[in-house]
Write an enzyme that holds these catalytic residues in place. Structure first.
Site, short mmCIF file in Angstrom:
data_model
loop_
_atom_site.label_atom_id
_atom_site.label_comp_id
_atom_site.label_asym_id
_atom_site.label_seq_id
_atom_site.Cartn_x
_atom_site.Cartn_y
_atom_site.Cartn_z
N LYS A 118 1.00 -36.86 -13.68
CA LYS A 118 0.68 -37.90 -12.70
C LYS A 118 0.83 -37.36 -11.28
O LYS A 118 -0.01 -37.62 -10.41
CB LYS A 118 1.58 -39.13 -12.91
CG LYS A 118 1.19 -39.96 -14.11
CD LYS A 118 2.20 -41.02 -14.47
CE LYS A 118 1.83 -41.67 -15.81
NZ LYS A 118 2.85 -42.58 -16.32
N GLN A 132 8.63 -44.78 -15.66
CA GLN A 132 8.09 -44.14 -16.86
C GLN A 132 8.80 -44.69 -18.11
O GLN A 132 10.02 -44.70 -18.17
CB GLN A 132 8.26 -42.61 -16.75
CG GLN A 132 7.63 -41.83 -17.87
CD GLN A 132 6.10 -41.92 -17.88
OE1 GLN A 132 5.47 -41.86 -16.82
NE2 GLN A 132 5.52 -42.08 -19.04
N ASP A 155 1.48 -50.31 -12.33
CA ASP A 155 1.25 -50.29 -13.79
C ASP A 155 0.78 -51.66 -14.28
O ASP A 155 0.37 -51.80 -15.44
CB ASP A 155 2.53 -49.89 -14.54
CG ASP A 155 2.51 -48.42 -14.97
OD1 ASP A 155 1.41 -47.83 -15.01
OD2 ASP A 155 3.59 -47.87 -15.25
#
Ligand code: NDP
Length: 287
Positions: A55, A99, A122
């Site tokens: 990422k 994460q 997200d």
């Protein structure tokens, strides 16, 4: 026509992701400041370390600043929430991701709920999931958005199509089904307790599978000419990566299919980058 083979299209996620990357690079170059994302990694899960590094590299290529916060595996839930709160208050940070998975002693929901919905790139905060539910989304979760983008690349009109989503997680299955419903599909949501999955799949024009069970979806489950989106990522004993679908069986039978790897995965990361740029733009609008 029965028995006649179809020229199955392999949907190339890498290629589509690259096109979006080029467009994002130009968009970011025209901004007055660099968008900034904070990536929180708790502990040393090897797969998570790889994802986070990927990422960061992708962000840097586009011109997005990605700050990785690698935190101790024994960090308490309260300390993690306090850390997220600091990032929520920091005006230089436009987007925040945590994460997953988190260490067992930390409640995933409590952590996702602690992120400021305006910075929730997200799209997993209840407010953002709720907005998706009423078809007024701000941030759409990255994997379902990746699936929809790839689906639209081969299926121009989704209205009235019968779609089945196999899996009902907060991360993939549930938002995926909602996205397809918002696109005017008739949606079946399947999960581990679903009876007769084969029969339900066999009536679908579109199958999106996100279970993590290698080869769960066989050719015999699939209507001829259906479009198949495979979200699953499974590492086999021989270290090869595979998906939920029996890929080779589908060639000549499905209209189109995403490969694993090289399908949904690279697009998921790119959708995250899109969400960072949106978060930046939303912030600038509100100044
Ligand atoms: P979860 O484990 O959270 O959810 C899996 C879902 O699959 C559950 O809803 C479960 O049902 C359902 N399921 C499990 N077994 C069966 C079965 N035999 N028949 C029908 N349904 C079943 O996983 P995620 O949603 O987080 O991820 C799913 C897969 O997608 C994984 O392989 C993951 O690695 C991959 N993934 C890929 C991404 C990408 O970018 N390509 C991103 C995110 C995930 P129940 O609810 O009843 O338990």
């Amino acid at each position: 026509m029965k028995g006649k083979k179809i020229n199955t299209k392999i949907i190339n996620g890498n290629q589509t992701a690259l096109k979006i990357e080029e467009a994002l690079k130009k968009e970011v170059a025209a901004l007055t400041r660099k968008p900034q994302m904070a990536v929180i990694l708790v502990g040393d899960n090897p797969a998570s370390l790889i994802y986070v590094t990927h990422k960061k590299k992708t962000a840097e290529r586009i011109g997005i600043e990605a700050q990785i916060y690698h935190l101790s595996p024994v960090m308490t839930q309260d300390a993690l929430i306090a850390f997220i709160e600091e990032l929520n208050q920091n005006p230089a940070v436009h987007g925040i991701i945590v994460q997953l998975p988190l260490p067992k002693h930390i409640n995933e929901s409590c952590i996702l709920n602690a992120i400021n919905p305006q910075k929730d790139i997200d799209g997993l905060h209840p407010q953002n999931l709720g907005q998706l539910f009423i078809d007024q989304p701000t941030f759409i979760p990255c994997t379902p958005l990746a699936c929809l983008t790839l689906l639209k690349s081969v299926c121009k009109n989704l209205t009235g199509k019968t779609a089945i989503v196999v899996g009902r997680s907060r991360l993939v299955g549930k938002p995926m089904a909602q996205l397809l419903l918002n696109e005017q599909c008739t949606v079946i949501q399947a999960h581990s307790k679903t009876k007769n999955l084969k029969k339900l799949c066999s009536i679908a024009d579109i199958i999106v599978s996100a279970t993590g069970h290698a080869g769960l979806i066989r050719k015999s489950y699939v209507k001829k000419g259906a479009v198949l989106i495979d979200v699953g990522i499974i590492r086999l004993a021989d270290k090869k990566i595979t998906g939920d679908m029996a890929f080779n069986e589908m060639i000549g039978h499905a209209k189109a299919i995403t490969p694993v790897p090289g399908g949904v995965g690279p697009m998921t990361v790119m959708m995250l980058m899109k969400n960072v740029v949106s978060a930046y733009k939303n912030t600038e609008k509100n100044i």
